[in-house]
Design a protein around this motif. Structure first.
Motif, PDB file in Angstrom:
ATOM      1  N   LEU A 190       0.792  -1.221   0.000  1.00  0.00           N
ATOM      2  CA  LEU A 190       0.000   0.000   0.000  1.00  0.00           C
ATOM      3  C   LEU A 190       0.834   1.287   0.000  1.00  0.00           C
ATOM      4  O   LEU A 190       0.409   2.279  -0.606  1.00  0.00           O
ATOM      5  N   PRO A 191       2.022   1.328   0.637  1.00  0.00           N
ATOM      6  CA  PRO A 191       2.806   2.564   0.563  1.00  0.00           C
ATOM      7  C   PRO A 191       3.177   2.979  -0.854  1.00  0.00           C
ATOM      8  O   PRO A 191       3.541   4.143  -1.073  1.00  0.00           O
ATOM      9  N   ASN A 192       3.097   2.068  -1.809  1.00  0.00           N
ATOM     10  CA  ASN A 192       3.425   2.411  -3.193  1.00  0.00           C
ATOM     11  C   ASN A 192       2.271   3.098  -3.915  1.00  0.00           C
ATOM     12  O   ASN A 192       2.457   3.548  -5.054  1.00  0.00           O
ATOM     13  N   HIS A 193       1.082   3.157  -3.304  1.00  0.00           N
ATOM     14  CA  HIS A 193      -0.112   3.553  -4.043  1.00  0.00           C
ATOM     15  C   HIS A 193      -0.989   4.496  -3.231  1.00  0.00           C
ATOM     16  O   HIS A 193      -1.017   4.442  -2.003  1.00  0.00           O
ATOM     17  N   ALA A 194      -1.744   5.312  -3.944  1.00  0.00           N
ATOM     18  CA  ALA A 194      -2.815   6.070  -3.304  1.00  0.00           C
ATOM     19  C   ALA A 194      -3.974   5.122  -3.013  1.00  0.00           C
ATOM     20  O   ALA A 194      -4.342   4.310  -3.865  1.00  0.00           O
ATOM     21  N   PRO A 195      -4.562   5.166  -1.821  1.00  0.00           N
ATOM     22  CA  PRO A 195      -5.662   4.252  -1.499  1.00  0.00           C
ATOM     23  C   PRO A 195      -6.807   4.289  -2.510  1.00  0.00           C
ATOM     24  O   PRO A 195      -7.392   3.246  -2.816  1.00  0.00           O
ATOM     25  N   LEU A 196      -7.125   5.452  -3.041  1.00  0.00           N
ATOM     26  CA  LEU A 196      -8.222   5.532  -3.998  1.00  0.00           C
ATOM     27  C   LEU A 196      -7.928   4.718  -5.248  1.00  0.00           C
ATOM     28  O   LEU A 196      -8.828   4.070  -5.803  1.00  0.00           O
ATOM     29  N   VAL A 197      -6.686   4.734  -5.705  1.00  0.00           N
ATOM     30  CA  VAL A 197      -6.325   3.964  -6.902  1.00  0.00           C
ATOM     31  C   VAL A 197      -6.530   2.473  -6.660  1.00  0.00           C
ATOM     32  O   VAL A 197      -7.092   1.757  -7.509  1.00  0.00           O
ATOM     33  N   ILE A 198      -6.087   1.977  -5.506  1.00  0.00           N
ATOM     34  CA  ILE A 198      -6.270   0.559  -5.188  1.00  0.00           C
ATOM     35  C   ILE A 198      -7.747   0.240  -5.038  1.00  0.00           C
ATOM     36  O   ILE A 198      -8.228  -0.822  -5.469  1.00  0.00           O
ATOM     37  N   ALA A 199      -8.517   1.156  -4.438  1.00  0.00           N
ATOM     38  CA  ALA A 199      -9.959   0.931  -4.302  1.00  0.00           C
ATOM     39  C   ALA A 199     -10.615   0.820  -5.671  1.00  0.00           C
ATOM     40  O   ALA A 199     -11.492  -0.033  -5.887  1.00  0.00           O
ATOM     41  N   GLU A 200     -10.214   1.650  -6.617  1.00  0.00           N
ATOM     42  CA  GLU A 200     -10.778   1.580  -7.964  1.00  0.00           C
ATOM     43  C   GLU A 200     -10.375   0.297  -8.672  1.00  0.00           C
ATOM     44  O   GLU A 200     -11.195  -0.347  -9.335  1.00  0.00           O
ATOM     45  N   GLN A 201      -9.104  -0.101  -8.511  1.00  0.00           N
ATOM     46  CA  GLN A 201      -8.637  -1.327  -9.163  1.00  0.00           C
ATOM     47  C   GLN A 201      -9.372  -2.548  -8.626  1.00  0.00           C
ATOM     48  O   GLN A 201      -9.912  -3.360  -9.405  1.00  0.00           O
ATOM     49  N   PHE A 202      -9.414  -2.680  -7.305  1.00  0.00           N
ATOM     50  CA  PHE A 202     -10.032  -3.871  -6.725  1.00  0.00           C
ATOM     51  C   PHE A 202     -11.557  -3.772  -6.724  1.00  0.00           C
ATOM     52  O   PHE A 202     -12.234  -4.801  -6.746  1.00  0.00           O
ATOM     53  N   GLY A 203     -12.071  -2.564  -6.718  1.00  0.00           N
ATOM     54  CA  GLY A 203     -13.507  -2.421  -6.916  1.00  0.00           C
ATOM     55  C   GLY A 203     -13.923  -2.863  -8.312  1.00  0.00           C
ATOM     56  O   GLY A 203     -14.984  -3.487  -8.491  1.00  0.00           O
ATOM     57  N   THR A 204     -13.081  -2.568  -9.295  1.00  0.00           N
ATOM     58  CA  THR A 204     -13.347  -3.034 -10.658  1.00  0.00           C
ATOM     59  C   THR A 204     -13.271  -4.547 -10.729  1.00  0.00           C
ATOM     60  O   THR A 204     -14.141  -5.205 -11.327  1.00  0.00           O
ATOM     61  N   LEU A 205     -12.234  -5.125 -10.116  1.00  0.00           N
ATOM     62  CA  LEU A 205     -12.108  -6.584 -10.106  1.00  0.00           C
ATOM     63  C   LEU A 205     -13.308  -7.235  -9.429  1.00  0.00           C
ATOM     64  O   LEU A 205     -13.853  -8.235  -9.917  1.00  0.00           O
ATOM     65  N   ALA A 206     -13.739  -6.668  -8.310  1.00  0.00           N
ATOM     66  CA  ALA A 206     -14.880  -7.238  -7.584  1.00  0.00           C
ATOM     67  C   ALA A 206     -16.173  -7.093  -8.377  1.00  0.00           C
ATOM     68  O   ALA A 206     -17.093  -7.909  -8.233  1.00  0.00           O
ATOM     69  N   THR A 207     -16.259  -6.061  -9.202  1.00  0.00           N
ATOM     70  CA  THR A 207     -17.439  -5.876 -10.036  1.00  0.00           C
ATOM     71  C   THR A 207     -17.449  -6.878 -11.186  1.00  0.00           C
ATOM     72  O   THR A 207     -18.501  -7.421 -11.549  1.00  0.00           O
ATOM     73  N   LEU A 208     -16.266  -7.141 -11.736  1.00  0.00           N
ATOM     74  CA  LEU A 208     -16.156  -8.117 -12.823  1.00  0.00           C
ATOM     75  C   LEU A 208     -16.294  -9.550 -12.323  1.00  0.00           C
ATOM     76  O   LEU A 208     -16.856 -10.409 -13.024  1.00  0.00           O
ATOM     77  N   TYR A 209     -15.778  -9.822 -11.119  1.00  0.00           N
ATOM     78  CA  TYR A 209     -15.749 -11.186 -10.573  1.00  0.00           C
ATOM     79  C   TYR A 209     -16.324 -11.162  -9.155  1.00  0.00           C
ATOM     80  O   TYR A 209     -15.603 -11.348  -8.178  1.00  0.00           O
ATOM     81  N   PRO A 210     -17.613 -10.921  -9.014  1.00  0.00           N
ATOM     82  CA  PRO A 210     -18.213 -10.736  -7.685  1.00  0.00           C
ATOM     83  C   PRO A 210     -18.036 -11.961  -6.793  1.00  0.00           C
ATOM     84  O   PRO A 210     -18.160 -13.100  -7.242  1.00  0.00           O
ATOM     85  N   GLY A 211     -17.701 -11.684  -5.532  1.00  0.00           N
ATOM     86  CA  GLY A 211     -17.550 -12.755  -4.549  1.00  0.00           C
ATOM     87  C   GLY A 211     -16.275 -13.552  -4.681  1.00  0.00           C
ATOM     88  O   GLY A 211     -16.123 -14.574  -3.997  1.00  0.00           O
ATOM     89  N   ARG A 212     -15.325 -13.082  -5.494  1.00  0.00           N
ATOM     90  CA  ARG A 212     -14.110 -13.886  -5.723  1.00  0.00           C
ATOM     91  C   ARG A 212     -12.813 -13.120  -5.460  1.00  0.00           C
ATOM     92  O   ARG A 212     -11.727 -13.699  -5.621  1.00  0.00           O
ATOM     93  N   ILE A 213     -12.869 -11.857  -5.060  1.00  0.00           N
ATOM     94  CA  ILE A 213     -11.674 -11.034  -4.974  1.00  0.00           C
ATOM     95  C   ILE A 213     -11.312 -10.746  -3.522  1.00  0.00           C
ATOM     96  O   ILE A 213     -12.156 -10.349  -2.715  1.00  0.00           O
ATOM     97  N   ASP A 214     -10.032 -10.944  -3.173  1.00  0.00           N
ATOM     98  CA  ASP A 214      -9.484 -10.613  -1.860  1.00  0.00           C
ATOM     99  C   ASP A 214      -8.426  -9.528  -2.018  1.00  0.00           C
ATOM    100  O   ASP A 214      -7.736  -9.463  -3.040  1.00  0.00           O
ATOM    101  N   LEU A 215      -8.259  -8.713  -0.987  1.00  0.00           N
ATOM    102  CA  LEU A 215      -7.224  -7.677  -0.988  1.00  0.00           C
ATOM    103  C   LEU A 215      -6.378  -7.786   0.270  1.00  0.00           C
ATOM    104  O   LEU A 215      -6.797  -7.387   1.354  1.00  0.00           O
ATOM    105  N   GLY A 216      -5.200  -8.368   0.124  1.00  0.00           N
ATOM    106  CA  GLY A 216      -4.230  -8.405   1.205  1.00  0.00           C
ATOM    107  C   GLY A 216      -3.299  -7.213   1.077  1.00  0.00           C
ATOM    108  O   GLY A 216      -2.807  -6.914  -0.010  1.00  0.00           O
ATOM    109  N   LEU A 217      -3.035  -6.519   2.195  1.00  0.00           N
ATOM    110  CA  LEU A 217      -2.253  -5.286   2.184  1.00  0.00           C
ATOM    111  C   LEU A 217      -0.996  -5.434   3.017  1.00  0.00           C
ATOM    112  O   LEU A 217      -1.041  -5.923   4.151  1.00  0.00           O
ATOM    113  N   GLY A 218       0.133  -4.981   2.453  1.00  0.00           N
ATOM    114  CA  GLY A 218       1.393  -4.984   3.163  1.00  0.00           C
ATOM    115  C   GLY A 218       1.934  -3.583   3.328  1.00  0.00           C
ATOM    116  O   GLY A 218       1.571  -2.659   2.593  1.00  0.00           O
ATOM    117  N   ARG A 219       2.829  -3.417   4.290  1.00  0.00           N
ATOM    118  CA  ARG A 219       3.386  -2.102   4.631  1.00  0.00           C
ATOM    119  C   ARG A 219       4.740  -1.860   3.978  1.00  0.00           C
ATOM    120  O   ARG A 219       5.164  -0.711   3.813  1.00  0.00           O
TER     121      ARG A 219
END
Length: 341
Positions: free
Chosen positions: A79-108
């Motif tokens: 996550l330190p490499n990215h703005a939180p909104l960008v990751i939210a948009e990326q994984f929100g898109t993935l979750a929209t395309l593949y509902p119920g199948r996407i996980d987001l693990g975050l490291g420091r």
């Protein structure tokens, strides 16, 4: 029953290409799905010629598109490499395309060296804001509040499951404070494992998403038809780790019959300590090793990884590991879904 999953770094083997690595990751994910693995996670690393999963969200989409039921996610996004909104948009898109199948693990950690971290155009002190960034990111996945002006689109209302990853007490404390599941990087940094698990379980605060602590243990597995072949497969990872720690990362080396012929005693001792949460060998030894680790740490889930040079041997290793997990009470995708109903 313990769910078991796969952590894949899309290794680029000596003599291979990034295209080979990405194709192999999809093939492994399809096999993992067939074998009953619950999750298939990919990790973010940058400027490493032996790892092809740098654009992690893109690779997750590639794998999710080529599979049907297995959960696909990050283990993790740094996550330190990215703005939180960008990751939210990326994984929100993935979750929209593949509902119920996407996980987001975050490291420091940045998942790279400082020179590359600068090239990622992020503030090098951004790790200090990691807790705030996690909370901000989770807020983008929540249902929108009335008159909310800033939203992740897609993302809002997707409720993508968030995990905290770590190899120190910091991640354990944060996961417990936020009431989130916690995955420990015991496959390469086991030094704080015992203390981190104890702190996480003792200080966990229930959240809207998780009423109780949920701990995932990462284990290296190098399984083959014989103990000798398992040790030979492991030698690629041993060499790669020694090169990484000496500042010479590269493609995943070819295996050798005698690891002591290529690593000096000091390097061998360092590698053995870093990779001690590993099971290596034939089916019996692998089953006994997994059973011993599960009994000691009592994880709620396990995630298995294995940097193996030959792709067919890697697939075979995960097949043998699945058999071993089932023998000691591992829960397959189907069993996990039934238990949740």
């Amino acid at each position: 029953m313990i769910p078991y999953s796969v952590l894949d770094l899309s290794p680029i083997p000596e003599g291979g290409t990034a295209a080979d690595a990405l194709a192999n990751s999809l093939d492994l994910a399809r096999e993992a799905e067939r074998l009953g693995y619950v999750r298939f996670w990919l990790a973010e690393h940058h400027n490493m010629t032996g790892i092809a999963s740098a654009a992690t969200a893109v690779v997750i989409g590639h794998v999710a598109a080529g599979t049907k039921t297995i959960r696909v996610g990050s283990g993790g996004i740094m996550l330190p490499n990215h703005a939180p909104l960008v990751i939210a948009e990326q994984f929100g898109t993935l979750a929209t395309l593949y509902p119920g199948r996407i996980d987001l693990g975050l490291g420091r950690a940045p998942g790279t060296d400082m020179m590359t971290a600068r090239a990622l155009r992020r503030n090098l002190d951004s790790s200090d804001s990691f807790p705030q960034d996690v909370v901000e990111l989770m807020g983008y996945f929540a249902d929108a509040a009335p008159q909310q002006r800033l939203r992740a689109v897609p993302g809002t209302g997707t409720h993508v499951p968030v995990w905290i990853l770590g190899s120190s007490l910091y991640g354990a404390q944060l996961a417990a404070h936020l009431g989130l599941p916690y995955a420990f990087a015991s496959h390469f940094a086991p030094q704080a494992l015992d203390d981190a698990v104890e702190i996480y379980r003792q200080t966990f605060r229930p959240s809207a998403e998780w009423e109780a602590p949920h701990f995932m243990l990462a284990i290296n597995v190098f399984a083959a038809d014989t103990d000798a072949e398992g040790r030979r497969l492991q030698s690629s990872m041993q060499q790669a780790f020694a090169r990484l720690r000496s500042g010479q990362p590269g493609p995943l080396p070819r295996p050798v019959d005698d690891i002591d012929a290529v690593l000096d005693p000091g390097a061998r001792a360092m590698v053995d300590e870093a990779l001690r949460v590993s099971v290596v060998g034939g089916p019996t030894r692998v089953r006994e090793g997994l059973e011993r680790l599960v009994s000691r740490y009592r994880p709620d889930e396990v995630i298995l990884t294995g940097q193996i040079h030959d792709h067919h041997s890697r697939v075979r290793s995960f097949a043998l590991a699945a058999e071993a997990m089932q023998a000691i009470g591992g829960a397959t995708t189907t069993a996990t879904a039934q238990a949740a109903e």
